[in-house]
Scaffold this motif. Structure first.
Motif, short mmCIF file in Angstrom:
data_model
loop_
_atom_site.label_atom_id
_atom_site.label_comp_id
_atom_site.label_asym_id
_atom_site.label_seq_id
_atom_site.Cartn_x
_atom_site.Cartn_y
_atom_site.Cartn_z
N TYR A 123 0.80 -1.21 0.00
CA TYR A 123 0.00 0.00 0.00
C TYR A 123 0.85 1.27 0.00
N GLY A 124 2.14 1.13 0.31
CA GLY A 124 3.02 2.29 0.17
C GLY A 124 3.29 2.65 -1.27
N THR A 125 3.03 1.70 -2.19
CA THR A 125 3.25 1.94 -3.62
C THR A 125 1.99 1.74 -4.45
N PHE A 126 0.84 1.59 -3.79
CA PHE A 126 -0.41 1.32 -4.51
C PHE A 126 -0.86 2.57 -5.28
N ALA A 127 -1.39 2.36 -6.47
CA ALA A 127 -1.82 3.48 -7.32
C ALA A 127 -3.22 3.93 -6.92
N PHE A 128 -3.31 4.57 -5.76
CA PHE A 128 -4.61 5.02 -5.27
C PHE A 128 -5.25 6.06 -6.18
N ASN A 129 -4.41 6.79 -6.93
CA ASN A 129 -4.95 7.84 -7.79
C ASN A 129 -5.73 7.29 -8.98
N ARG A 130 -5.48 6.00 -9.31
CA ARG A 130 -6.14 5.42 -10.48
C ARG A 130 -6.98 4.20 -10.18
N MET A 131 -6.63 3.47 -9.13
CA MET A 131 -7.18 2.14 -8.93
C MET A 131 -8.13 2.04 -7.73
N MET A 173 -13.89 10.01 -8.41
CA MET A 173 -12.66 10.73 -8.11
C MET A 173 -12.32 10.77 -6.62
N SER A 174 -12.98 10.00 -5.79
CA SER A 174 -12.62 9.96 -4.37
C SER A 174 -11.17 9.53 -4.21
N PRO A 175 -10.43 10.11 -3.25
CA PRO A 175 -9.02 9.73 -3.06
C PRO A 175 -8.83 8.23 -2.84
N LEU A 176 -9.71 7.63 -2.04
CA LEU A 176 -9.64 6.19 -1.75
C LEU A 176 -10.96 5.56 -2.16
N ASN A 233 -19.03 3.20 -2.34
CA ASN A 233 -17.63 3.26 -1.95
C ASN A 233 -17.59 3.35 -0.43
N VAL A 234 -17.09 2.30 0.24
CA VAL A 234 -17.13 2.27 1.70
C VAL A 234 -16.15 3.26 2.32
N SER A 235 -15.24 3.83 1.51
CA SER A 235 -14.25 4.79 2.02
C SER A 235 -14.45 6.18 1.41
N LYS A 236 -15.66 6.48 1.02
CA LYS A 236 -15.96 7.76 0.37
C LYS A 236 -15.66 8.95 1.28
N ASN A 237 -15.70 8.73 2.59
CA ASN A 237 -15.46 9.82 3.54
C ASN A 237 -14.00 10.23 3.64
N THR A 247 -5.76 14.20 2.33
CA THR A 247 -4.76 14.36 3.40
C THR A 247 -4.62 13.09 4.22
N GLN A 248 -5.74 12.50 4.59
CA GLN A 248 -5.69 11.28 5.40
C GLN A 248 -5.10 10.11 4.61
N LEU A 249 -5.40 10.03 3.32
CA LEU A 249 -4.82 8.96 2.52
C LEU A 249 -3.31 9.14 2.39
N GLU A 250 -2.85 10.38 2.22
CA GLU A 250 -1.41 10.63 2.13
C GLU A 250 -0.71 10.28 3.44
N ARG A 251 -1.36 10.55 4.56
CA ARG A 251 -0.79 10.16 5.85
C ARG A 251 -0.64 8.64 5.92
N PHE A 252 -1.68 7.92 5.49
CA PHE A 252 -1.64 6.46 5.50
C PHE A 252 -0.49 5.94 4.63
N VAL A 253 -0.35 6.46 3.42
CA VAL A 253 0.70 6.01 2.51
C VAL A 253 2.08 6.32 3.10
N ALA A 254 2.26 7.52 3.66
CA ALA A 254 3.54 7.89 4.24
C ALA A 254 3.92 6.97 5.40
N LEU A 255 2.93 6.64 6.24
CA LEU A 255 3.20 5.74 7.36
C LEU A 255 3.50 4.32 6.89
N CYS A 256 2.83 3.89 5.83
CA CYS A 256 3.13 2.57 5.26
C CYS A 256 4.58 2.52 4.79
N ARG A 257 5.02 3.53 4.10
CA ARG A 257 6.40 3.55 3.60
C ARG A 257 7.40 3.59 4.73
N GLU A 258 7.11 4.40 5.74
CA GLU A 258 8.03 4.48 6.88
C GLU A 258 8.09 3.15 7.63
#
Length: 582
Positions: A456-464, A479-482, A493-497, A501-512
């Motif tokens: 999920y640190g490299t998942f294409a959330f912008n497209r997939m 066009m929802s972020p997630l 979409n169960v994650s429409k909310n 910003t929250q998705l970017e935090r999740f991705v950053a924490l996954c990478r770290e």
């Protein structure tokens, strides 16, 4: 934990609780986790194939795991034979059980604390409850009127100066909430491997058998109120309380099930006389649901012992009644005929019962997310626990050797009795564990945790979009972020909310977190562990709170993130100090 008029149940319960705190090898950890899951949710724990390379992970199907609804009916029937009793703090357990056994044989009894000390007592048969009620008095209160509603929530009184404790300490109480995150980190830091850390976290956080029994009992107590209007109704728990992924202290979601009322599908004679009930009609099913919940909510508020803070939230997408049940300590949400949510609970129960790594990984990821405020108990733009769980399931479907089957494959295995269409949505999937054959994936929990973060640190959330029905990424329909497709309502979409910003935090924490698990400083125990001064490592290090914002986002302005955050620097310093002291 069965006994007849004796103290053996309490002793067995104490012994079981002590066993939960023992530490052993990886296989022992898994055995304990699965043993608890078997007791609560009716699954067996041996390997599917004795010669299979992943036999330590698979859950046995040859003896027939109990289906979701079989377990539900068993728990409901047990709850119908149970009472909840408020007791003095230092109740003599032996005298207490001896007194109650006059009314019949007792199968189970345990104590817990919530605004006082309470005991859950399960009798062998319902006739014992009749005897108990006949000898129970309605309290007389000066200057106040008493509503003479006879529920199965009782209070133990002692007439006279005799000390109920008889010099004994209070009976052992079962835990109803999780330990603090700092205590959990210390506990995990003492483990010998990341696999054992993950197993220990699951064992510590998962619902106990007693807590599950209490949840079904609260539903049964509420059903006694609703039965005044609908004598054949059932109130069923759903969500975390029954899907195998519930954490101690989680809310109690339940729904009023009216589908089981007899007479709906009664065959009428083609000729001659017949009778039918006269009924009220509402403008729509939603309007009918709102009316039913409004009336029952009012009854709960006025007549339900221990039910406080009742709110009727009838204009929500799914109308509900929200309240706190003080005797159990549960925050409760009551809906009506929420059939899709029940199918979602059954699906998660099925996935969690197929492979023991599923639940362990979900518990770890959800705990990690909560520690870093990726999830929250407050409604908002955060990722929900349900979304996180679906993300873990999708990741396990996407392994080179899949650990879990897709929902479409489970549908292909379904039989005629599994057929389910709810509000035009096909919710069909197999319920029989024995029909599901898993592939031989031997990855360890440590490998899976690290690769979850990398995935999920490299998942294409912008497209997939994430879709567990197909088990593969799909182009996002919006066009929802997630975007996580609802398994049974594809248009939702169960994650429409979730916002960007929250998705970017999740991705950053996954990478770290992926980076940390690759570093030797973090992925092996340290010499300080032998001295009792256990520096956080492995999963424990991942749960350490961030010293600074880990998001890589400040407001709306993105900035480049360095490989090691302030949190990692602090952990490295802690490890060095630990090694110097040892």
């Amino acid at each position: 934990m069965r006994f007849h008029g004796s103290l053996s149940a309490a002793m067995a319960s104490s012994i079981a609780l002590c066993k939960l705190h023992l530490r052993g090898s990886l296989s022992k950890c898994f055995k304990k986790v699965d043993s608890c899951f078997q007791r609560k949710f009716g699954t067996s724990t041996a390997a599917t194939k004795t010669d299979a390379p992943n036999k330590k992970y698979k859950i046995d199907s040859k003896d027939g795991n109990k289906s979701f609804y079989t377990v539900q009916e068993e728990k409901i029937e047990q709850a119908e034979r149970s009472v909840l009793i408020s007791c003095p703090a230092k109740t003599n357990e032996k005298k207490f059980l001896s007194y109650l056994s006059r009314h019949g044989d007792i199968n189970k009894c345990f104590f817990y604390e919530s605004y006082g000390t309470y005991a859950v007592v399960e009798f062998s048969n319902k006739e014992s409850l009749t005897s108990l009620h006949e000898g129970t008095a309605i309290p007389s209160i000066n200057h106040e009127a008493t509503v003479p509603f006879k529920s199965r929530l009782l209070s133990l009184r002692n007439a006279g100066p005799v000390d109920m404790s008889n010099g004994q300490s209070a009976p052992p109480c079962q835990p109803q909430t999780t330990i603090h995150i700092n205590e959990l980190i210390q506990r995990l830091s003492k483990e010998a491997s990341i696999d054992q850390q993950i197993s220990s976290l699951t064992e510590t956080y998962q619902l106990t058998e007693e807590n599950v029994c209490l949840r079904f009992l609260v539903c049964s107590l509420l059903k006694d109120i609703a039965a005044a209007y609908f004598p054949e109704c059932t109130i069923r728990p759903f969500g975390s309380s029954v899907n195998g992924f519930g954490k101690l202290g989680c809310d109690l979601d339940m729904f009023l099930d009216l589908d089981g009322i007899s007479g709906r599908n009664l065959k009428r004679p083609k000729a001659g006389l017949s009778l039918e009930y006269q009924t009220k009609r509402s403008a729509s099913e939603r309007a009918g649901t709102q009316s039913i919940l409004s009336v029952i909510g009012e009854c709960v508020d006025q007549f339900g012992p221990g039910c406080v803070g009742v709110q009727k939230i009838l204009q929500a997408r799914c109308p509900l009644v929200r309240f706190a049940h003080q005797p159990s300590g549960f925050q409760c949400d009551l809906t009506a005929n929420n059939r899709v949510a029940m199918k979602s609970s059954e699906l998660l129960y099925l996935y969690g019962g197929l492979d023991r790594r599923v639940r362990c990984l979900v518990f770890s990821v959800r705990c990690w997310a909560r520690a870093h405020s990726i999830t929250s108990s407050i409604p908002g733009a955060w990722i929900s626990n349900f979304s996180l769980t679906v993300m873990v399931l999708f990741f396990l479907q996407r392994r080179t050797i899949p650990i879990l089957p897709t929902l479409d494959h489970l549908k292909e295995l379904a039989g005629p009795l599994d057929k389910s269409v709810i509000e035009g949505n096909d919710c069909t999937f197999v319920s029989d564990f024995t029909k599901i054959r898993l592939q031989d994936n031997t990855e360890t929990l440590e490998q899976l945790l690290q690769e979850f973060f990398e995935f999920y640190g490299t998942f294409a959330f912008n497209r997939m979009s994430i879709n567990i029905r197909k088990g593969r990424e799909q182009n996002k329909p919006e066009m929802s972020p997630l975007h996580i497709q609802n398994p049974f309502e594809p248009a939702l979409n169960v994650s429409k909310n979730v916002n960007g910003t929250q998705l970017e935090r999740f991705v950053a924490l996954c990478r770290e977190s992926a980076w940390m698990l690759q570093q030797r400083e973090f992925n092996v125990p340290h010499s300080g562990s032998a001295t009792g001064n256990n520096a956080p490592w492995g999963l424990a290090a991942l749960l350490m709170p961030s010293v600074s914002q880990v998001a890589g986002v400040k407001g709306r302005k993105k900035r480049k993130r360095e490989p090691a955050s302030e949190r990692i620097k602090g952990l490295l310093e802690s490890l060095k100090n630990s090694e110097v002291k040892s």
